[in-house]
Design a protein around this motif. Structure first.
Motif, PDB file in Angstrom:
ATOM      1  N   LYS A  45       0.807  -1.220   0.000  1.00  0.00           N
ATOM      2  CA  LYS A  45       0.000   0.000   0.000  1.00  0.00           C
ATOM      3  C   LYS A  45       0.840   1.269   0.000  1.00  0.00           C
ATOM      4  N   ASP A  46       2.154   1.136   0.103  1.00  0.00           N
ATOM      5  CA  ASP A  46       3.012   2.317   0.228  1.00  0.00           C
ATOM      6  C   ASP A  46       3.548   2.731  -1.140  1.00  0.00           C
ATOM      7  N   ASN A  47       2.649   3.166  -2.010  1.00  0.00           N
ATOM      8  CA  ASN A  47       3.023   3.624  -3.341  1.00  0.00           C
ATOM      9  C   ASN A  47       1.993   4.649  -3.807  1.00  0.00           C
ATOM     10  N   TYR A  48       2.339   5.346  -4.875  1.00  0.00           N
ATOM     11  CA  TYR A  48       1.505   6.431  -5.369  1.00  0.00           C
ATOM     12  C   TYR A  48       1.041   6.124  -6.799  1.00  0.00           C
ATOM     13  N   PRO A  49       0.043   6.857  -7.302  1.00  0.00           N
ATOM     14  CA  PRO A  49      -0.422   6.615  -8.676  1.00  0.00           C
ATOM     15  C   PRO A  49       0.703   6.640  -9.704  1.00  0.00           C
ATOM     16  N   VAL A  50       1.692   7.516  -9.530  1.00  0.00           N
ATOM     17  CA  VAL A  50       2.798   7.578 -10.485  1.00  0.00           C
ATOM     18  C   VAL A  50       3.593   6.276 -10.472  1.00  0.00           C
ATOM     19  N   ASP A  51       3.715   5.647  -9.305  1.00  0.00           N
ATOM     20  CA  ASP A  51       4.416   4.371  -9.207  1.00  0.00           C
ATOM     21  C   ASP A  51       3.593   3.248  -9.824  1.00  0.00           C
ATOM     22  N   GLN A  52       2.287   3.292  -9.589  1.00  0.00           N
ATOM     23  CA  GLN A  52       1.404   2.268 -10.142  1.00  0.00           C
ATOM     24  C   GLN A  52       1.391   2.331 -11.662  1.00  0.00           C
ATOM     25  N   ALA A  53       1.366   3.551 -12.207  1.00  0.00           N
ATOM     26  CA  ALA A  53       1.355   3.708 -13.665  1.00  0.00           C
ATOM     27  C   ALA A  53       2.648   3.170 -14.272  1.00  0.00           C
ATOM     28  N   ALA A  54       3.778   3.535 -13.663  1.00  0.00           N
ATOM     29  CA  ALA A  54       5.066   3.044 -14.169  1.00  0.00           C
ATOM     30  C   ALA A  54       5.166   1.534 -14.015  1.00  0.00           C
ATOM     31  N   GLY A  55       4.688   1.033 -12.881  1.00  0.00           N
ATOM     32  CA  GLY A  55       4.721  -0.405 -12.651  1.00  0.00           C
ATOM     33  C   GLY A  55       3.899  -1.153 -13.677  1.00  0.00           C
ATOM     34  N   ASP A  56       2.752  -0.610 -14.043  1.00  0.00           N
ATOM     35  CA  ASP A  56       1.908  -1.252 -15.040  1.00  0.00           C
ATOM     36  C   ASP A  56       2.555  -1.204 -16.431  1.00  0.00           C
ATOM     37  N   PHE A  92      22.924  -9.903  11.535  1.00  0.00           N
ATOM     38  CA  PHE A  92      22.627  -9.592  10.146  1.00  0.00           C
ATOM     39  C   PHE A  92      22.766  -8.090   9.908  1.00  0.00           C
ATOM     40  N   LEU A  93      23.448  -7.740   8.819  1.00  0.00           N
ATOM     41  CA  LEU A  93      23.577  -6.357   8.380  1.00  0.00           C
ATOM     42  C   LEU A  93      22.911  -6.269   7.011  1.00  0.00           C
ATOM     43  N   ASP A  94      21.701  -5.718   6.976  1.00  0.00           N
ATOM     44  CA  ASP A  94      20.855  -5.706   5.787  1.00  0.00           C
ATOM     45  C   ASP A  94      20.880  -4.305   5.183  1.00  0.00           C
ATOM     46  N   ILE A  95      21.640  -4.148   4.082  1.00  0.00           N
ATOM     47  CA  ILE A  95      21.827  -2.835   3.460  1.00  0.00           C
ATOM     48  C   ILE A  95      20.954  -2.730   2.215  1.00  0.00           C
ATOM     49  N   GLY A  96      20.233  -1.618   2.103  1.00  0.00           N
ATOM     50  CA  GLY A  96      19.288  -1.450   1.009  1.00  0.00           C
ATOM     51  C   GLY A  96      18.037  -2.245   1.276  1.00  0.00           C
ATOM     52  N   THR A  97      17.561  -2.155   2.485  1.00  0.00           N
ATOM     53  CA  THR A  97      16.473  -3.027   2.944  1.00  0.00           C
ATOM     54  C   THR A  97      15.165  -2.819   2.209  1.00  0.00           C
ATOM     55  N   GLY A  98      14.912  -1.602   1.713  1.00  0.00           N
ATOM     56  CA  GLY A  98      13.640  -1.338   1.042  1.00  0.00           C
ATOM     57  C   GLY A  98      12.495  -1.188   2.031  1.00  0.00           C
ATOM     58  N   LEU A  99      11.291  -1.109   1.493  1.00  0.00           N
ATOM     59  CA  LEU A  99      10.112  -0.937   2.340  1.00  0.00           C
ATOM     60  C   LEU A  99       9.789  -2.219   3.097  1.00  0.00           C
ATOM     61  N   PRO A 100       9.369  -2.088   4.360  1.00  0.00           N
ATOM     62  CA  PRO A 100       9.032  -3.290   5.132  1.00  0.00           C
ATOM     63  C   PRO A 100       7.866  -4.037   4.514  1.00  0.00           C
ATOM     64  N   SER A 101       7.943  -5.344   4.584  1.00  0.00           N
ATOM     65  CA  SER A 101       6.889  -6.210   4.075  1.00  0.00           C
ATOM     66  C   SER A 101       6.775  -7.387   5.016  1.00  0.00           C
ATOM     67  N   ALA A 102       6.056  -8.412   4.618  1.00  0.00           N
ATOM     68  CA  ALA A 102       5.963  -9.604   5.456  1.00  0.00           C
ATOM     69  C   ALA A 102       7.307 -10.314   5.483  1.00  0.00           C
ATOM     70  N   ASP A 103       7.639 -10.898   6.629  1.00  0.00           N
ATOM     71  CA  ASP A 103       8.866 -11.674   6.804  1.00  0.00           C
ATOM     72  C   ASP A 103      10.116 -10.891   6.439  1.00  0.00           C
ATOM     73  N   ASN A 104      10.343  -9.800   7.166  1.00  0.00           N
ATOM     74  CA  ASN A 104      11.594  -9.077   7.064  1.00  0.00           C
ATOM     75  C   ASN A 104      12.709  -9.917   7.674  1.00  0.00           C
ATOM     76  N   THR A 105      13.946  -9.504   7.456  1.00  0.00           N
ATOM     77  CA  THR A 105      15.097 -10.282   7.911  1.00  0.00           C
ATOM     78  C   THR A 105      15.017 -10.602   9.397  1.00  0.00           C
ATOM     79  N   HIS A 130       9.020   4.673   7.183  1.00  0.00           N
ATOM     80  CA  HIS A 130       8.424   3.408   7.624  1.00  0.00           C
ATOM     81  C   HIS A 130       9.371   2.612   8.513  1.00  0.00           C
ATOM     82  N   ALA A 131      10.465   3.221   8.930  1.00  0.00           N
ATOM     83  CA  ALA A 131      11.458   2.497   9.719  1.00  0.00           C
ATOM     84  C   ALA A 131      10.876   1.965  11.022  1.00  0.00           C
ATOM     85  N   GLN A 132       9.928   2.677  11.592  1.00  0.00           N
ATOM     86  CA  GLN A 132       9.367   2.235  12.855  1.00  0.00           C
ATOM     87  C   GLN A 132       8.737   0.847  12.739  1.00  0.00           C
ATOM     88  N   ALA A 133       8.211   0.533  11.544  1.00  0.00           N
ATOM     89  CA  ALA A 133       7.644  -0.802  11.333  1.00  0.00           C
ATOM     90  C   ALA A 133       8.726  -1.865  11.364  1.00  0.00           C
TER      91      ALA A 133
END
Length: 282
Positions: A45-56, A92-105, A130-133
């Motif tokens: 859910k953490d994306n915008y219409p511009v991201d959805q359009a490019a993704g499509d 674990f040192l996770d660099i470039g982690t990206g947005l949190p999702s299910a089953d993070n490191t 979103h780091a707090q997540a």
């Protein structure tokens, strides 16, 4: 998106480095962004219409692109399970982690070994918001977040050392991040510097988008992205990706399509152009 579980979070087990500039003020919603498109392909859910359009549009060029995101995420889970359950890694040192999702490191590792410690590193403002997540942990372990660039190795290691014991084995996680460093010599040197700072028994987990004559639609999708999105990414051939493991003991089955690295299923899924591998420092 399924946010990371917050049921075990406590102030004593989580930390985050401060930033000098508001993360929200650094977020550009006028151009598509890699992390947000990846999140869109993962049904987040953490994306915008511009991201959805490019993704499509990218998916129209390469219909299987969403499979890459899922394959890379599954590769993370399998590699962390192996490192925790079989290799005995607890850091674990996770660099470039990206947005949190299910089953993070940290979730995968602490499910097996609650005392595991994980440091996430990213310099993306939307990830920072979103780091707090991510900052959740079992009471026995610890999770921290560092706002830094992969290139700033001294900062990364300095902050990581506040949570991790760098005299003991560490798993360095670089999933889909060195693709953003165009200069190959620079990217190889960065990975080597990081591994040089870690002791024997440490591991490197790395994934990378590849280019292959058998997958021309991937090249078209990447070209579209580099013309329209940010940050730009670089493809490399599988043998060039394998160079990141020079000097390490590359574990079987080597550098392969992410969904072919020690799959849970007996029947292999179709190959995707996201390749990954795991190597151990002698």
């Amino acid at each position: 998106m399924t946010a990371a579980s917050k049921s075990t979070a406590s102030k004593s087990t989580v930390s985050r480095t401060a930033t000098s500039k508001s993360a929200a003020s650094r977020i550009d919603t006028t151009r598509p962004h890699t992390a947000r498109i990846w999140n869109y392909w993962l049904d987040g859910k953490d994306n915008y219409p511009v991201d959805q359009a490019a993704g499509d549009q990218i998916r129209a060029l390469h219909p299987g692109i969403g499979d890459y995101a899922r394959a890379d995420r599954a590769f993370l889970g399998r590699s962390v399970r192996y490192l925790t359950a079989e290799a005995g890694i607890r850091q674990f040192l996770d660099i470039g982690t990206g947005l949190p999702s299910a089953d993070n490191t940290h979730e995968v590792a602490q499910r097996i070994a609650p005392e595991s410690r994980v440091v996430y590193v990213d310099n993306d403002p939307i990830v920072l918001t979103h780091a707090q997540a991510l900052l959740t942990s079992t009471p026995e372990g610890r999770t921290a977040y560092v706002d830094a660039d992969l290139r700033d190795i001294d900062t990364v290691l300095g902050h990581a050392a506040k949570t991790l014991d760098l005299s003991q084995p560490v798993a360095l996680m670089l999933l889909g991040v060195v693709i953003f460093i165009e200069d190959e010599a620079e990217s190889l040197a960065l990975v080597r510097r990081l591994m040089d700072a870690l002791p024997s028994g440490s591991h490197l987990v790395l994934s990378h988008t590849i280019t292959s004559p058998s997958m021309p639609d991937v090249d078209a999708a990447v070209a579209f992205w580099n013309e329209n999105g940010t940050p730009k990414l670089t493809q490399r051939t599988p043998d060039r990706v394998e160079r990141y493991f020079d000097g390490l003991d590359l574990l079987a089955p080597g550098v392969v399509s992410c969904n072919h690295w020690r799959p849970d299923e007996t029947q292999l899924a179709p190959e995707v152009a996201m390749f990954g591998g795991v190597g151990r420092k002698p």
